[in-house]
Write a protein that holds these residues in place. Structure first.
Motif, short mmCIF file in Angstrom:
data_model
loop_
_atom_site.label_atom_id
_atom_site.label_comp_id
_atom_site.label_asym_id
_atom_site.label_seq_id
_atom_site.Cartn_x
_atom_site.Cartn_y
_atom_site.Cartn_z
N HIS A 16 -7.78 -14.49 -5.82
CA HIS A 16 -8.71 -15.44 -5.20
C HIS A 16 -8.08 -16.83 -5.11
O HIS A 16 -8.09 -17.46 -4.05
CB HIS A 16 -10.01 -15.50 -6.00
N GLU A 17 -7.55 -17.32 -6.22
CA GLU A 17 -6.98 -18.68 -6.24
C GLU A 17 -5.84 -18.82 -5.24
O GLU A 17 -5.77 -19.80 -4.49
CB GLU A 17 -6.48 -19.03 -7.65
N LEU A 18 -4.95 -17.85 -5.21
CA LEU A 18 -3.79 -17.92 -4.31
C LEU A 18 -4.20 -17.84 -2.84
O LEU A 18 -3.70 -18.60 -2.01
CB LEU A 18 -2.80 -16.81 -4.65
N VAL A 19 -5.10 -16.94 -2.52
CA VAL A 19 -5.52 -16.78 -1.13
C VAL A 19 -6.31 -17.99 -0.66
O VAL A 19 -6.08 -18.51 0.45
CB VAL A 19 -6.29 -15.46 -0.92
N ALA A 20 -7.23 -18.47 -1.47
CA ALA A 20 -8.03 -19.63 -1.08
C ALA A 20 -7.13 -20.85 -0.85
O ALA A 20 -7.27 -21.56 0.16
CB ALA A 20 -9.07 -19.93 -2.15
N PHE A 21 -6.19 -21.09 -1.76
CA PHE A 21 -5.29 -22.24 -1.64
C PHE A 21 -4.41 -22.13 -0.41
O PHE A 21 -4.27 -23.08 0.36
CB PHE A 21 -4.44 -22.34 -2.92
N GLN A 22 -3.81 -20.95 -0.20
CA GLN A 22 -2.89 -20.79 0.92
C GLN A 22 -3.60 -20.78 2.27
O GLN A 22 -3.08 -21.31 3.26
CB GLN A 22 -2.06 -19.52 0.73
N GLU A 145 -19.20 -12.42 -3.11
CA GLU A 145 -19.29 -13.46 -2.08
C GLU A 145 -18.02 -14.31 -2.05
O GLU A 145 -17.54 -14.68 -0.98
CB GLU A 145 -20.51 -14.36 -2.31
N LEU A 146 -17.48 -14.62 -3.22
CA LEU A 146 -16.27 -15.43 -3.32
C LEU A 146 -15.11 -14.72 -2.61
O LEU A 146 -14.42 -15.33 -1.79
CB LEU A 146 -15.94 -15.66 -4.80
N LEU A 147 -14.92 -13.44 -2.90
CA LEU A 147 -13.84 -12.68 -2.29
C LEU A 147 -14.06 -12.49 -0.79
O LEU A 147 -13.12 -12.55 0.00
CB LEU A 147 -13.69 -11.33 -2.98
N LYS A 148 -15.30 -12.28 -0.40
CA LYS A 148 -15.63 -12.12 1.02
C LYS A 148 -15.26 -13.40 1.78
O LYS A 148 -14.66 -13.35 2.85
CB LYS A 148 -17.12 -11.81 1.18
N ASN A 149 -15.59 -14.56 1.20
CA ASN A 149 -15.25 -15.83 1.83
C ASN A 149 -13.73 -16.01 1.92
O ASN A 149 -13.21 -16.46 2.94
CB ASN A 149 -15.86 -17.00 1.05
N ASP A 150 -13.02 -15.68 0.83
CA ASP A 150 -11.56 -15.80 0.84
C ASP A 150 -10.95 -14.93 1.93
O ASP A 150 -10.08 -15.38 2.68
CB ASP A 150 -10.97 -15.36 -0.51
N PHE A 151 -11.40 -13.69 2.00
CA PHE A 151 -10.88 -12.73 2.97
C PHE A 151 -11.10 -13.24 4.39
O PHE A 151 -10.19 -13.27 5.22
CB PHE A 151 -11.56 -11.38 2.75
#
Length: 161
Positions: A16-22, A145-151
């Motif tokens: 999550h952290e890596l995908v959201a940041f990138q 929800e967090l992962l869905k938003n990141d994706f």
């Protein structure tokens, strides 16, 4: 040897952290690259954009293996979500950088300033997080929800021209 069915919780959070940041960084680079006139710098932007796109493409296939992940094609989030996410990322990075700098500081006066800045960065992070939570931009207590938003954000960032 048993086959892995899902990611562990701790690695899901790192994902999550890596995908959201990138994804956030990729959108910023793509928006800014158009304004860069220096040919060498533009080349560095394009390299950076390509690298982040590749990272995200390689990370996204792990999302279906994350606990609680379910893909959902809902409406895109507003710009305030993107911009507040950028602030959150900057604040989080500031906290980490100052914490690390303090461990390397031998001069008491400089350490005092670093500690002051660290405390200010912690407060900054809290303020941005609370804003995002209040506006539904960061569902920190709902992993699905967090992962869905990141994706969704990562796919949007990759597709952006």
């Amino acid at each position: 040897m048993t086959e892995r069915r899902t990611l562990a919780w701790h690695e899901t959070l790192e994902l999550h952290e890596l995908v959201a940041f990138q994804a956030n960084g990729l959108v910023k680079l793509k928006r800014t690259e158009r304004e860069v006139s220096d040919a060498r710098l533009k080349q560095l932007y394009r390299f950076s954009i390509h690298s982040l796109e590749q990272n995200l493409r390689e990370l996204l296939p792990f999302f279906p293996e994350a606990p609680g992940f379910r893909e959902d094609e809902t409406e895109e989030r507003a710009d305030s979500s993107f911009y507040s996410g950028g602030l959150l990322s900057m604040a989080k990075t500031s906290v980490r950088n100052y914490a690390g700098a303090i461990t390397e500081t031998a001069t008491p006066q400089l350490r005092t300033v670093f500690v002051k800045h660290l405390n200010a960065a912690i407060k900054w992070h809290q303020m941005v997080f609370e804003y995002m939570e209040e506006h539904g931009h960061y569902p920190a207590h709902n992993l699905s929800e967090l992962l869905k938003n990141d994706f969704r954000n990562a796919r949007k960032a990759i597709a952006m021209k």
